[in-house]
Design a protein around this motif. Structure first.
Motif, PDB file in Angstrom:
ATOM      1  N   ASN A 147       0.822  -1.216   0.000  1.00  0.00           N
ATOM      2  CA  ASN A 147       0.000   0.000   0.000  1.00  0.00           C
ATOM      3  C   ASN A 147       0.853   1.261   0.000  1.00  0.00           C
ATOM      4  N   LEU A 200      -9.935 -10.682  -7.294  1.00  0.00           N
ATOM      5  CA  LEU A 200     -11.278 -11.110  -7.709  1.00  0.00           C
ATOM      6  C   LEU A 200     -12.374 -10.290  -7.043  1.00  0.00           C
ATOM      7  N   ALA A 222     -13.274 -15.803 -13.056  1.00  0.00           N
ATOM      8  CA  ALA A 222     -12.160 -15.687 -12.106  1.00  0.00           C
ATOM      9  C   ALA A 222     -10.840 -15.992 -12.818  1.00  0.00           C
ATOM     10  N   ILE A 238      -2.326 -12.974  -5.581  1.00  0.00           N
ATOM     11  CA  ILE A 238      -2.460 -13.866  -4.422  1.00  0.00           C
ATOM     12  C   ILE A 238      -3.935 -14.095  -4.073  1.00  0.00           C
ATOM     13  N   PRO A 239      -4.718 -14.695  -4.981  1.00  0.00           N
ATOM     14  CA  PRO A 239      -6.139 -14.903  -4.672  1.00  0.00           C
ATOM     15  C   PRO A 239      -6.334 -15.779  -3.433  1.00  0.00           C
ATOM     16  N   HIS A 246     -11.819 -24.013  -6.727  1.00  0.00           N
ATOM     17  CA  HIS A 246     -11.404 -22.651  -7.115  1.00  0.00           C
ATOM     18  C   HIS A 246      -9.886 -22.514  -7.096  1.00  0.00           C
ATOM     19  N   GLN A 249      -8.597 -24.094 -10.156  1.00  0.00           N
ATOM     20  CA  GLN A 249      -8.914 -23.268 -11.334  1.00  0.00           C
ATOM     21  C   GLN A 249      -7.974 -22.064 -11.426  1.00  0.00           C
TER      22      GLN A 249
END
Ligand SMILES: NC(=O)c1ccc[n+]([C@@H]2O[C@H](COP(=O)([O-])OP(=O)(O)OC[C@H]3O[C@@H](n4cnc5c(N)ncnc54)[C@H](OP(=O)(O)O)[C@@H]3O)[C@@H](O)[C@H]2O)c1
Length: 271
Positions: A147, A200, A222, A238-239, A246, A249
């Protein structure tokens, strides 16, 4: 898993496992410990050897779960990132915070240690005195930030005795701030990895264009959102998922062949 070469020569898998909400959010949640530990373990086995956590997550409990899951693997197989709270950026506080994180993670070192958020009340010089010390001691293999805008990132680079390897920021098909404020270009031109968090979120999976591109490739929205990020130079993502299908995937998305027309359309997406 495909990797990017970091500016210190290390290698970072382009997909990492996000862990926010595992073990709790802003408070500790012990109710799903076995399930979450098994989930993280399975993720590592699936190929998520890059794990992103923070002392913030579940007030340290997330680190405890990651630490437990990692015990079944050789330490060197894992690229472990954790983050120091903005409230712990004073010299002594940071040293104490790292002790706590490493104890919870049951390890002697973090592969990457990030300042989670800037804190204007603490001079960056003081924070980097502590970070440079823990890096020299080998308890932190690399230093990064999160950030930070370009101006702050430049300051961090000046103060850091080792290369600043990453800036972790919110970046997805809807949140284009890193493109608009010049951070993405700065990272790409200076061999810094931009780690895209919340890939996402913000409703990107509901976007019609994203869904149309997904249909064209027999993929999911996604997967398109993940691939759009990881196809860009110097970008990793980094989902977070608690669903094994998921997770799988998201790994498969790395080989999705988006063509120039898809990319043009996706670049126009806005909410
Ligand atoms: N540095 C920072 O300040 C900061 C801030 C926010 C986040 N982060 C890090 O970034 C990580 C990711 O960000 P995030 O957790 O905010 O958001 P995210 O990963 O963009 O989104 C997580 C959501 O996406 C769903 N999801 C994941 N894969 C999917 C798939 N293939 N198909 C459909 N749904 C899918 C998950 O549900 P299921 O569980 O059902 O799959 C979950 O609800 C965090 O976990 C954390 O490690 C860092």
């Amino acid at each position: 898993m495909k990797t990017l070469t970091l500016n210190d020569g290390g290698r970072l898998p382009v997909l990492g496992l996000g862990t926010w909400q595992m073990g709790g959010g802003r408070s500790r949640d012990y109710s799903r410990d076995e399930e979450m530990t098994a989930l993280i373990r399975d993720a590592i086995e699936m190929g998520y050897t890059h794990i992103d956590t923070a002392e913030l997550y579940g007030v340290g409990h997330c680190e405890e779960l990651v630490g437990r899951a990692m015990q079944d693997f050789a330490r060197e197989e894992i690229f472990l990132t954790t983050k120091v709270l903005a409230d712990n950026l004073r010299y002594d506080d940071l040293l104490r915070a790292l002790d706590g994180s490493l104890e919870r993670l049951q390890t002697d070192f973090a592969d990457m240690y990030l300042i989670h958020w800037p804190n204007p009340e603490v001079p960056l010089e003081e924070t980097f005195r502590a970070l440079n010390r823990v890096a020299a001691e080998g308890r932190v293999k690399r230093i990064g930030v999160s950030n930070f805008d370009v101006a702050l990132l430049r300051q961090a680079q000046e103060l850091c005795e080792t290369p600043v390897v990453t800036d972790q920021v919110r970046y997805n098909l809807y949140t284009r701030e890193p493109e608009q404020n010049g951070l993405l270009r700065y990272c790409q031109e200076n061999s810094i990895v931009l780690t895209a968090y919340s890939p996402l979120k913000d409703g990107v999976m509901q976007n019609e264009t994203v869904q149309a591109v997904a249909r064209k490739h027999g993929a999911t929205a996604a997967q398109v959102a993940v691939r759009w990020l990881t196809r860009q130079p110097q970008v990793v993502t980094i989902p977070m998922s608690t669903n094994r299908d998921h997770m799988r995937q998201n790994i498969e998305a790395l080989t999705l062949a988006l063509d120039e027309e898809d990319v043009q359309r996706l670049n126009q997406v806005s909410n």
